[in-house]
Motif scaffolding. Structure first.
Motif, short mmCIF file in Angstrom:
data_model
loop_
_atom_site.label_atom_id
_atom_site.label_comp_id
_atom_site.label_asym_id
_atom_site.label_seq_id
_atom_site.Cartn_x
_atom_site.Cartn_y
_atom_site.Cartn_z
N THR A 272 42.39 58.04 31.69
CA THR A 272 43.64 58.68 32.11
C THR A 272 43.36 59.78 33.12
O THR A 272 44.04 59.88 34.16
N THR B 55 48.88 64.68 33.42
CA THR B 55 50.24 64.51 32.93
C THR B 55 51.18 65.53 33.56
O THR B 55 52.30 65.20 34.00
N LEU C 197 54.88 56.71 32.94
CA LEU C 197 55.28 58.00 32.37
C LEU C 197 56.74 58.29 32.67
O LEU C 197 57.49 58.76 31.80
N VAL D 197 54.20 69.89 27.40
CA VAL D 197 53.12 68.91 27.24
C VAL D 197 52.02 69.52 26.38
O VAL D 197 51.52 70.62 26.69
N LYS E 174 47.75 55.55 26.59
CA LYS E 174 46.85 55.96 27.67
C LYS E 174 45.94 54.78 28.02
O LYS E 174 45.60 54.00 27.13
#
Length: 642
Positions: A290, A542, A630, A531, A623
């Motif tokens: 990721t 992210t 997302l 997050v 992931k």
């Protein structure tokens, strides 16, 4: 008349008295009722009915001269319906009938009228004891023969010299007596030495066990042999005979299926343990991938390289990372299948996207003698020019199903060959929906009908122990049933196998919903998102993906930080929680949020989403993920909560 005197305790024998004179019955009852339970009748025909209703009568004491039926004739008929022993009461004029009855075995004793009380009581007592012993012997015989004829075991009783007494090694399990025959002669020559050795060990130790492998028509069978010495019952004051002088019983049973199941269960335990390990490894790899994939994509968006070689290197790195995600996904599927997530899938695009993976899997085959023949992949039937409607399926599990079918086809062709994948559209019948049919065909060894009928059973496999778990096809079958599909098999020995996956076509409403979800993700207004991820690299990627979509993002590294911010009054539109974090896990954090902020939408993110570790109704993003994945997950989580 008929008289029944009470209910007999089990230890007391039951006596039937038959005499046409009631006074005689009263006198006999007074004489015998202290020791025996008494039934009586003045009519021999009625007495026959009593015997039919009372099969436990041990002794019949009958007069000889009676109306309707004399005693000897009555006892002759009684022997046809009862095992009771007979005693005949006679006068001197009846001696000829008594002698005839004795010679024909209808009676055991007789007594003259008037009788001597002690002698008659002793006579009845002796006959009752004889009946009891005879019944006990018959019971033992019935039990022994019943067991030997019905149990799926081979039983052999032999004396101390190894001579057969009884056995049931006949094909139909009928008990046989072969006096003087040595036990070893009952077994194949290849097993006789082992049987003789077991006899010797049993004579020394009293018992022995042994497992014997036999091969019949290239099929291996395992037989378990158990032996034990059988001592005679100890007499009062006597000693047991030595072990080497005792009879022996040998028990044989085919345990091939049991051993195979035990081995497969052990193999399955290993697979589960390895699956748990692989899940942990996959989780860590997914975090790394990721961060790598996200960083590469963000780097490409921030400063597109002007040098073609730099562009090529970035694409090479991203492609390698994406291949790593495919391999990690396989590892996760091996560890524990994820819940089925149905969505519109283009079968042609999916299969062509697997081209390299399938080609590598088909070429990687070796055995104990080195590399075997190579298999080639024929994808002419899934050309990119072929136009098929999307199907409603889980793309990851569909890929895994196709990969497993191709590997099975490869294993069916040890000398190599071609594996063809094709697809076509099947029209709907009787108002149902249409299907896209994907076939995987080989020219291997094929299967007989009885094997085809069982291939979807859990743990059933045609491969040797250690070469297959018997779970692959049952897993595929379960996946297809969950997505309302089916699988059909065509196979014959020597003619290869054709597996056909029937996948339901995506209905217009389902496709429109998927498109609307994608559109809503594209038009999502800016949100304030929290997050939580303990991996700094993953959290950074992210956050940056979300900021590209104009969201306001706050990042923390632990579930306790999430709770602290919410309790401090911070307002968020969505919380994105990593499931596995040290300290407070994502699940624990989500459960607390459900109590203190029940209206706050939660998106769980995980590199290894164990279904047993997910809150009910949880929305999970696996992931590694792309910005589009997302974006869609955020939109769906917000929509589902609202």
């Amino acid at each position: 008349m008929r008289n029944v005197y009470g209910n007999a305790p089990q230890a007391r024998s039951r006596i039937l008295l038959v005499d046409d004179e009631p006074e005689i019955l009263v006198a006999l009852t007074d004489l015998l009722e202290d020791e025996f339970d008494i039934l009586s009748s003045t009519d021999p025909l009625d007495a026959l009915n009593i015997l039919r209703d009372s099969p436990d009568v041990a002794v019949i004491v009958s007069d000889q001269r009676m109306p309707n039926l004399n005693g000897d004739a009555f006892l002759a008929q009684a022997r046809e319906i009862s095992d009771a022993r007979g005693i005949l009461l006679t006068g001197y004029a009846d001696l000829a009938a008594v002698v005839a009855a004795l010679n024909q075995g209808r009676i055991q004793f007789y007594a003259h009228k008037p009788w001597e009380s002690d002698a008659l009581r002793a006579m009845v007592r002796e006959v009752a004891e004889h009946y009891r012993l005879e019944r006990a012997l018959l019971t033992e015989r019935v039990l022994l023969h019943g067991l030997m004829e019905t149990l799926p075991l081979g039983l052999v009783f032999s004396d101390a010299q190894g001579r057969v007494i009884r056995h049931n090694l006949t094909p139909d399990r009928q008990v046989s007596e072969e006096e003087g025959v040595l036990e070893t002669s009952l077994y194949p020559e290849t097993e006789r030495a082992a049987i003789e050795a077991m006899r010797a060990r049993t004579q020394e130790l009293g018992q022995d066990e042994h497992l014997v492998e036999t091969v019949d028509d290239d099929v291996t069978h395992w037989h378990e042999f158990i032996r034990a010495a059988l001592p005679w019952p100890r007499r009062p004051g006597g000693e047991l005979e030595p072990i080497n002088k005792r009879w022996q019983v040998g028990i044989e049973r085919d345990v091939t299926e049991r051993l195979a199941m035990e081995l497969r269960l052990r193999q399955d335990d290993k697979m589960r343990a390895l699956g748990t390990l692989s899940g942990g490894i996959a989780h860590d790899f997914n975090n790394l991938l990721t961060a790598i994939l996200g960083s590469l994509e963000l780097l490409s968006d921030l400063s597109p390289p002007s040098d073609p070689m730099a562009t090529k290197l970035l694409e090479n790195a991203a492609e390698s990372a994406r291949r790593g995600t495919v391999l990690t996904r396989r590892l996760l599927e091996f560890g524990r299948p994820k819940p089925t997530t149905l969505q519109p899938v283009s079968v042609i695009a999916l299969i062509n996207g697997m081209r390299d993976l399938l080609a590598q899997s088909l070429n990687r085959r070796t055995d104990t003698e080195g590399e075997t023949g190579r298999c080639t992949l024929d994808l002419a039937g899934v050309s990119s020019d072929l136009k098929l409607p999307p199907v409603m399926s889980d793309p990851g599990q569909l890929e895994m199903a196709l990969l497993n079918l191709c590997i099975n086809a490869r294993d069916a062709m040890p000398q190599g060959g071609s594996i063809a994948i094709a697809a076509h559209y099947a029209e709907a019948t009787q108002g149902g929906s249409g299907h896209v049919v994907v076939t995987v065909a080989d020219h291997g060894c094929g299967m007989p009908p009885e094997v085809v009928a069982r291939i979807f059973e859990p743990f059933f496999t045609t491969k040797g122990i250690g070469s297959g778990t018997g779970l692959g096809l049952s897993t595929i079958y379960g996946f297809l049933r969950r997505c309302n599909g089916d699988i059909q098999v065509q196979s014959m020995p020597g003619e290869g196998t054709r597996m056909a996956l029937w996948l339901p076509v995506c209905q217009e409403a389902e496709c429109e919903q998927a498109e609307s979800e994608a559109d809503s993700a594209e038009t999502l207004s800016p949100q304030r998102i929290l997050v939580a991820d303990d991996e700094d690299g993953v959290r950074l990627v992210t956050e940056q993906f979300l900021r590209q979509d104009k969201h306001e993002v706050v990042g923390v590294s632990d579930g306790t930080d999430v709770i602290a911010l919410i309790e401090a009054g911070e307002k968020f539109d969505l919380v994105a929680l990593d499931l596995l974090m040290p300290g407070m896990s994502g699940r624990e954090c989500g459960e607390i949020l459900g109590k203190i902020a029940p209206d706050l939408p939660i998106l769980y993110i995980s590199g290894y989403a164990d279904p047993d570790n997910l809150p009910e109704g949880a929305f999970v993003l696996g992931k590694p993920f792309t910005p589009q994945m997302l974006r869609r997950a955020v939109a769906n989580a917000l929509r589902r909560k609202s």
